[in-house]
Enzyme design. Structure first.
Site, PDB file in Angstrom:
ATOM      1  N   ASP A   1      93.180 -84.268  72.525  1.00  0.00           N
ATOM      2  CA  ASP A   1      94.059 -85.212  73.207  1.00  0.00           C
ATOM      3  C   ASP A   1      94.108 -84.952  74.710  1.00  0.00           C
ATOM      4  O   ASP A   1      94.167 -83.806  75.148  1.00  0.00           O
ATOM      5  CB  ASP A   1      95.459 -85.030  72.607  1.00  0.00           C
ATOM      6  CG  ASP A   1      96.491 -85.951  73.211  1.00  0.00           C
ATOM      7  OD1 ASP A   1      96.364 -87.157  73.028  1.00  0.00           O
ATOM      8  OD2 ASP A   1      97.428 -85.442  73.861  1.00  0.00           O
TER       9      ASP A   1
ATOM     10  N   GLU B   1      89.314 -87.212  74.037  1.00  0.00           N
ATOM     11  CA  GLU B   1      89.984 -88.356  74.644  1.00  0.00           C
ATOM     12  C   GLU B   1      90.126 -88.128  76.132  1.00  0.00           C
ATOM     13  O   GLU B   1      90.807 -87.202  76.561  1.00  0.00           O
ATOM     14  CB  GLU B   1      91.386 -88.548  74.058  1.00  0.00           C
ATOM     15  CG  GLU B   1      92.107 -89.738  74.679  1.00  0.00           C
ATOM     16  CD  GLU B   1      93.622 -89.627  74.671  1.00  0.00           C
ATOM     17  OE1 GLU B   1      94.262 -90.602  74.287  1.00  0.00           O
ATOM     18  OE2 GLU B   1      94.163 -88.592  75.087  1.00  0.00           O
TER      19      GLU B   1
HETATM   20  C1  LIG Z   1      96.146 -89.810  77.773  1.00  0.00           C
HETATM   21  C2  LIG Z   1      97.414 -89.291  77.194  1.00  0.00           C
HETATM   22  O1  LIG Z   1      98.455 -89.571  77.710  1.00  0.00           O
HETATM   23  N1  LIG Z   1      97.306 -88.564  76.094  1.00  0.00           N
HETATM   24  C3  LIG Z   1      98.338 -87.857  75.404  1.00  0.00           C
HETATM   25  C4  LIG Z   1      98.705 -86.549  76.098  1.00  0.00           C
HETATM   26  O2  LIG Z   1      99.917 -86.097  75.725  1.00  0.00           O
HETATM   27  C5  LIG Z   1     100.931 -87.053  75.768  1.00  0.00           C
HETATM   28  C6  LIG Z   1     102.203 -86.367  75.619  1.00  0.00           C
HETATM   29  O3  LIG Z   1     102.228 -85.647  74.430  1.00  0.00           O
HETATM   30  C7  LIG Z   1     100.680 -88.108  74.728  1.00  0.00           C
HETATM   31  O4  LIG Z   1     101.730 -89.045  74.668  1.00  0.00           O
HETATM   32  C8  LIG Z   1      99.448 -88.819  75.098  1.00  0.00           C
HETATM   33  O5  LIG Z   1      99.055 -89.711  74.082  1.00  0.00           O
END
Ligand SMILES: CC(=O)N[C@H]1CO[C@H](CO)[C@@H](O)[C@@H]1O
Ligand SMILES: *[C@@H]1O[C@H](CO)[C@@H](O)[C@H](O)[C@H]1NC(C)=O
Ligand SMILES: *[C@@H]1O[C@H](CO)[C@@H](O)[C@H](O)[C@H]1NC(C)=O
Ligand SMILES: *[C@@H]1O[C@H](CO)[C@@H](O)[C@H](O)[C@H]1NC(C)=O
Length: 576
Positions: free
Chosen positions: A222, A295
């Site tokens: 993530d 991602e």
């Molecule tokens: C790109 C992005 O925002 N990814 C994740 C990173 O972490 C946050 C907070 O936990 C998530 O909400 C996001 O989806």
């Protein structure tokens, strides 16, 4: 008709001779993202869970899923619905127990579906033991997070930099116990781990090893670009980020240009290190390859580095968001073609392409690009070469659900206000999955669900669509079956726009039938000459997949030099 056509032929991994298994199962896999809170509730609390996923694995088999990645299921105070992990080694009781997870793995193995977990490296929860011990200043954990005492201006204590959180406001929160600020790129309950501390990197690698040894086939990592901040200077300070002049709200994330807090070069190396962990476990345990999906919303040249360099392998699947981020409801066929080429033409030659059309953070296909384009987009997704990634519900054509400010639960929206939340909220794409026309769409036995159910569930659901020949679901299943053809697995790709309204893809492999996907993305009747862009077509072509806009039926024939397309018609043809 044929104005500008981009004709570049991309040779993919088709220096054929190794079998596909030898090349890696993932190279042509169909990935499916499950958002567990909203997939299936087995215990009647209105929130989906692991036993619910296990119950519905047969459905994943029905739609031909190779591997499924689950949004976070780890122990969490749920400030960001599991993206704030409190214990990376435990299952949150809301989703079930470790035994439930083991059962899920066992059942998935029986059905030959691979389970991939979401790995959230950018931060932990503030309720994570690591953070509690770090805040207490314990030697081993002191530098697990990013701490700074701040600066004093005119006698007033201020955060060390101007950095703004993705969820609005400062990235720094004062901690009374430690008497220092801690950094959080997202929610204040999500302190950033300090990846410049080698012990943190090792601790996170241990997390990967633990789950891989349990039997998962890899991770979706993530928010990779947020993992590193720029290194502090010799005085232990960081620079402020510059302003984006066009944004006037000083609390808004886009107020600043994030040159010091995203896409730092160290990030790429960290992905290579995670890949080494994966490869070591492959060597230790054998069996099918384990994979990394990463991602990152980042520039294309950065994304290509995620694949690896001449000495290191990286993520097998750096998510390709070109068709999410850069296409909108008004995009024409040239635009689609250009974005598809962007990936194919820039990708390292020995790697696999991937196509992501939806996820839990993005407006759904039907809402973003038009409900009457759902089949066309799924055709594109499933006939392009390489890996497809489908977000739960896109195969049945679920669309965004309006959620009022009162019912909004997404922290990204809740931290804004009643005027702005609709632009920020991700709740509309996270509503319960629509299994049937029964009470609560068959999602739960409870009387309420954690997010409201879509109004259209009596029309848009799995049970009903199974019975309609040209439903989104049945078209998706036909496309999935087609992906087993060797041409679709290993064939060349040629992508052309035939004018602004028609996009065509040709997949071909020596000695095999060719497949041509033709999408009329607009509302004029179109007559196209496929011979003008594609060579070596038979004079007649056979309809293999049609949608409900088509007047032709499966197995009908057409001349390649005059294919008639109804408004929004989307078809796959084959040479005869
Ligand atoms: C790109 C992005 O925002 N990814 C994740 C990173 O972490 C946050 C907070 O936990 C998530 O909400 C996001 O989806
Ligand atoms: C490849 O990546 C490694 C690890 O990050 C790095 O040390 C090396 O310099 C890179 N090689 C090239 C050619 O960029
Ligand atoms: C990358 O992985 C492939 C497939 O596993 C392997 O053949 C290759 O040697 C690896 N390359 C590097 C630079 O490690
Ligand atoms: C749901 O509502 C019905 C009717 O109001 C009630 O009889 C039933 O007990 C409720 N079920 C649950 C699980 O709360």
């Amino acid at each position: 008709m044929l104005a500008k056509s981009l004709t570049v032929c991309c040779l993919l991994a088709l220096i054929v001779s190794p079998t596909l298994a030898e090349l890696g199962w993932w190279r042509t896999a169909q990935f499916y993202q499950i958002y567990p809170r909203s997939f299936k509730d087995s215990d009647g609390d209105g929130v989906g869970d692991l036993n619910g996923v296990t119950q519905q694995l047969a459905y994943l088999k029905e739609i031909g899923v190779t591997a499924t990645w689950l949004s976070p299921i780890f122990t969490s105070p749920m400030a960001d619905f599991g993206y704030d992990v409190a214990n990376f080694y435990e299952i949150d009781p809301l989703f079930g127990t470790m035994e439930d997870f083991d059962n899920l793995l066992t059942r998935a193995k029986q059905l030959d579906i691979k389970i991939i977990l979401d790995f959230v490296p950018n931060h932990s929860s503030d309720e994570c033991e690591w953070f509690i011990r770090s805040a207490a200043g314990e030697a081993e954990y002191k530098d697990f997070y990013v701490w700074h005492t701040g600066k004093v201006v005119n006698g007033i204590r201020q955060p060390p930099t101007n950095w703004i959180s993705v969820f609005r406001g400062s990235q720094w929160t004062w901690h009374e116990g430690r008497q220092a600020y801690y950094l959080h790129q997202f929610h204040a309950k999500q302190p950033d781990l300090n990846y410049r501390n080698p012990q943190v990197v090792e601790a996170m690698k241990d997390v990967l090893r633990f789950w891989l040894r349990k039997g998962v086939y890899g991770f979706r990592i993530d928010a990779v670009p947020h993992v590193f901040e720029v290194a502090a200077d010799s005085t232990g300070n960081w620079p402020d980020e510059p302003r984006n002049e066009y944004v006037t709200d000083p609390e808004d994330y886009s107020y600043l240009d994030h040159i010091y807090t995203t896409n730092q070069p160290e990030t790429i190396d960290l992905v290579y290190q995670f890949r080494e962990v994966i490869d070591d476990i492959d060597a230790e345990l054998g069996g099918d390859d384990r994979v990394l999906l990463s991602e990152a919303y980042a520039p294309l040249d950065v994304l290509m580095q995620y694949y690896g360099n001449s000495t290191h392998n990286g993520s097998q699947i750096p998510f390709n968001f070109e068709l999410i981020s850069n296409i909108n409801i008004n995009s024409d066929a040239y635009h689609y073609s250009e974005l598809i080429h962007n990936w194919l033409d820039n990708m390292p030659s020995d790697k696999a392409a991937n196509w992501v059309l939806g996820n839990h953070d993005q407006s759904r296909i039907g809402s973003r690009l038009g409900a009457d384009r759902i089949d066309a987009i799924n055709m594109l997704l499933l006939t392009l070469p390489g890996i497809s990634v489908t977000y739960q519900g896109e195969e049945i054509g679920m669309t965004d659900v309006f959620i009022s400010w009162e019912d909004t639960v997404d922290p990204q929206a809740c931290q804004s206000n009643e005027q702005e939340f609709e632009r920020l909220t991700r709740d509309p794409v996270r509503t319960p999955f629509q299994w049937s026309d029964e009470s609560q769409a068959g999602f739960t036995d409870a009387n309420t669900t954690w997010l409201p159910l879509a109004d259209d569930f009596k029309l848009v659901n799995v049970k009903r669509e199974r019975g309609i020949a040209l439903s989104h679901l049945n078209i998706y299943k036909q496309l999935r079956a087609l992906r087993d053809e060797v041409t679709l697995k290993q064939g060349d790709i040629q992508v052309n726009a035939l004018g602004p309204n028609v996009l065509a893809l040709k997949r071909s492999l020596a000695g095999q039938a060719s497949y041509i996907t033709v999408l009329n993305i607009n509302d004029d009747v179109e007559a196209v000459n496929l011979d003008s862009v594609f060579t070596q077509l038979s004079s007649q072509l056979r309809y293999v997949v049609v949608n409900d806009k088509s007047v032709r039926r499966k197995n009908d024939l057409t001349f390649a030099n005059s294919v008639l397309l109804m408004p929004k018609e989307a078809i796959v043809l084959s040479t005869v």
